[in-house]
Design an enzyme around this catalytic site. Sequence first.
Site, short mmCIF file in Angstrom:
data_model
loop_
_atom_site.label_atom_id
_atom_site.label_comp_id
_atom_site.label_asym_id
_atom_site.label_seq_id
_atom_site.Cartn_x
_atom_site.Cartn_y
_atom_site.Cartn_z
N ASN A 196 16.03 -44.15 26.12
CA ASN A 196 16.53 -43.06 25.28
C ASN A 196 17.56 -42.20 26.01
O ASN A 196 18.29 -41.43 25.38
CB ASN A 196 15.38 -42.18 24.78
CG ASN A 196 14.69 -41.42 25.89
OD1 ASN A 196 14.32 -42.01 26.91
ND2 ASN A 196 14.50 -40.13 25.71
N HIS A 197 17.68 -42.32 27.34
CA HIS A 197 18.70 -41.58 28.09
C HIS A 197 19.97 -42.39 28.27
O HIS A 197 20.95 -41.85 28.83
CB HIS A 197 18.16 -41.13 29.45
CG HIS A 197 17.34 -39.88 29.36
ND1 HIS A 197 17.86 -38.64 29.61
CD2 HIS A 197 16.04 -39.68 29.02
CE1 HIS A 197 16.92 -37.72 29.45
NE2 HIS A 197 15.80 -38.33 29.08
N HIS A 216 11.29 -49.63 25.85
CA HIS A 216 11.31 -48.39 26.63
C HIS A 216 10.26 -47.39 26.16
O HIS A 216 9.49 -46.86 26.96
CB HIS A 216 12.68 -47.73 26.58
CG HIS A 216 12.71 -46.42 27.31
ND1 HIS A 216 12.67 -46.34 28.68
CD2 HIS A 216 12.73 -45.13 26.87
CE1 HIS A 216 12.68 -45.08 29.05
NE2 HIS A 216 12.71 -44.32 27.97
#
Length: 773
Positions: free
Chosen positions: A265-266, A317
């Site tokens: 998500n980053h 993730h």
Amino acid sequence: MGCGTSVATESQAKQSEKELTYKFFYSITQRADESPKAPSPALAIKAAVLIQRWYRRYMARIEIRRRYTWSIFQSIEYAGEQDQLQLSSFFTFMLDNFTHLGGESPDLISQFLDPTSDPMKEEGRAAKYEKIEVPDSYPGPHLSFPLTVAHTNALLRAFKQQQQHLHARYVLQLLHETKKFLKKMPNIIHLSTSYTKEITICGDLHGKLDDLLLIFYKNGLPSTENPYVFNGDFVDRGKKSVEILIILFAFLLLYPNDMHLNRGNHEDHIMNLRYGFTKEVMQKYRSHGREILLLLQDVFSLLPLATIIDNKVLIVHGGVSDMTDLDYLASIERHKFKSALRPPRMSIDSSQDKGRRKTKGQLPAQFSGGHRSISTRYSSNHLMKPSSGASLSPSSSSSLSSSIPESRRMSDVQEKDTSTTSNGQHPLHHRSISPAGILEVPFLDSDVTITPKVPSWEEMEWKQIVDLLWSDPKNQNGCSPNSFRGGGCYFGPDVTLTLLKKYRLKMLIRSHECKQEGYELCHDGQVITIFSASNYYEEGSNRGAYIKLGPDLVPRFFQYQVSKFTRRMTLQQRVSVAEGSALKSLREKLYAHRSELIAAFKQYDTYNTGKLKLTVLDGVCESFLGTVSTSDWASAVELVLRLDLPWRTLRSRLVRLAPDGSVEYLSCFEDLHMEQPIKEQVTPSLVETLYRYRTDLEIIFNMIDKDHSGLISIEEFRQTWRLFSSHLHIHVDNAAIDDLARSIDFNKDGSIDFNEFLEAFRVVHKLDSKEKH
């Protein structure tokens, strides 16, 4: 009476314990000229019991401090993610709706957020690296393609020795080659083990290069005999994100069949604005930073979404949801979603979707009704801003988290969680249309509304991706909105079991959450969380770990902790360091909400004494006129901050007690002050609001600053704040904004430096300032 007797008895007991322990040690330590005497067996047993009791109490106190320290770190981290999601919804509204409403899309946002380019169709951020010359004086590593082992060794050696950054020409060329390679990769990578090799799985690294280098030192470099899967979140927070990406991409090109990278998500340019990666790139590559960032948008969007090992182990993730469909995910055009924080633009004309249906077939069954609908979660889950009355909680899978009952935690969304209405209509149309017949803009605190639009296939694909990148496991059955992070969902053991059975899988490996031991098992061992960034919150706060999987698919865990000082610190010292850092961050959070907290306290302090008195009679807390109990103090703080922390335990660390036992609630602000106070004509409420949203404003400032000079004009500052204040529903007159702008312009040059802005709203802890002097 009861309390007094209890204290006296406990004091006497402690005294007798000390005397008994003293007698024991005196009996076994004799002078040299005296004959040794064996201690009495009864005395020895009693002393051992006392020592054991003391040690257990000591460890229990340490564990309590460790647990609430962890809860503080995690709650503040997730609160920051909520703030970022709220800011991204503001960007989404500006980009998607202003032109539609007859205005123009603001320059300050559209110049950086460029979601329209298609990395699959255009070479448009075409390689310009050929025109960049590398000077003869450049001392760093040189790259030529195709890469060799000598190149990767040179990169590792240079970064380990902290030499000069890799030259911008080589960075751009490496990204360009990585982009070309990733275009050929599927959404879901399928791997297999053999009897001669294992696969190593690593979790979040978050810019911590030392952790990556230690993993390679302990486990070996990537090669055909030593394959790796890195499960996202390579960047942000740490200071070496650029170096980590360069190393991972170099090994990806060198060993394309044995080095695998999932998206986290980053890996998202909007997240990078808040959490440091964008700033890191611009500081290290000033003249070519913007070009590198735009190319990284393409690279991040092309990273695979999942990996499956031996058709039995799924690696993503974040997690899954009750709507996750791996077959559907395999067909998604992932490169279109540059940011998982920004839902795709909804097309008014649905003719494009009709054309796509012919090529893609029907939607999966869970999208068409009979199941908890995707559009319901779109408005209440994927990118949500918690309601003021909601009680938020982190994933309950963590045994160290201080959680509240799931029923209370999700009460604000369960009432809305229905798949169809009584008339069979889709809930999106039922709930989102206002009485005036217009659709309210989702996820945005704004009075502006737009006309309804038909949900597109892109939205449905986007929701699948959001769940994979943002979701967390929970112990309770079911799938509910992830209100604590603000995006994705909480998925329970039943959701995990259903997905594993459907696709004949054995287990799910995910990352996304920091764990104190570096890993954690939940859902009867079917879900494993792996986190590879040690010392994530503070020195000594957590270990890092990685997993090795062989043909038997039995996970083996390897832990480590990168630190030059942690090994020399005692347990007490490690806990104290982490605790101090956590409490410092929490006090700053209290300071940012000072006005709201004082107002909440005064609701109980009817005589305006500045104290919240705790009256104890016979061990029972009683509240009288003008006084409140500790539970009321804790309730007031939780009502404002919504961090779901053990406030009763933390009270002694945050506020001071008066001699009469009353809580001096203003004392929690005494140790904090602005280093450069704003002039008196600027209203305190405006100063506090700016301090609270200073990170968001800095992000917007960076987008205004086209030449990256670090300066914006006072007029641009006015326009930015007016735009943002309308989003926050904060009414501030123009005169107050002008006074504030002139106050921040310390050197009176007619422009505002980012450093000037940050210095104006930097909170200093008095204890820290005393230590410096």
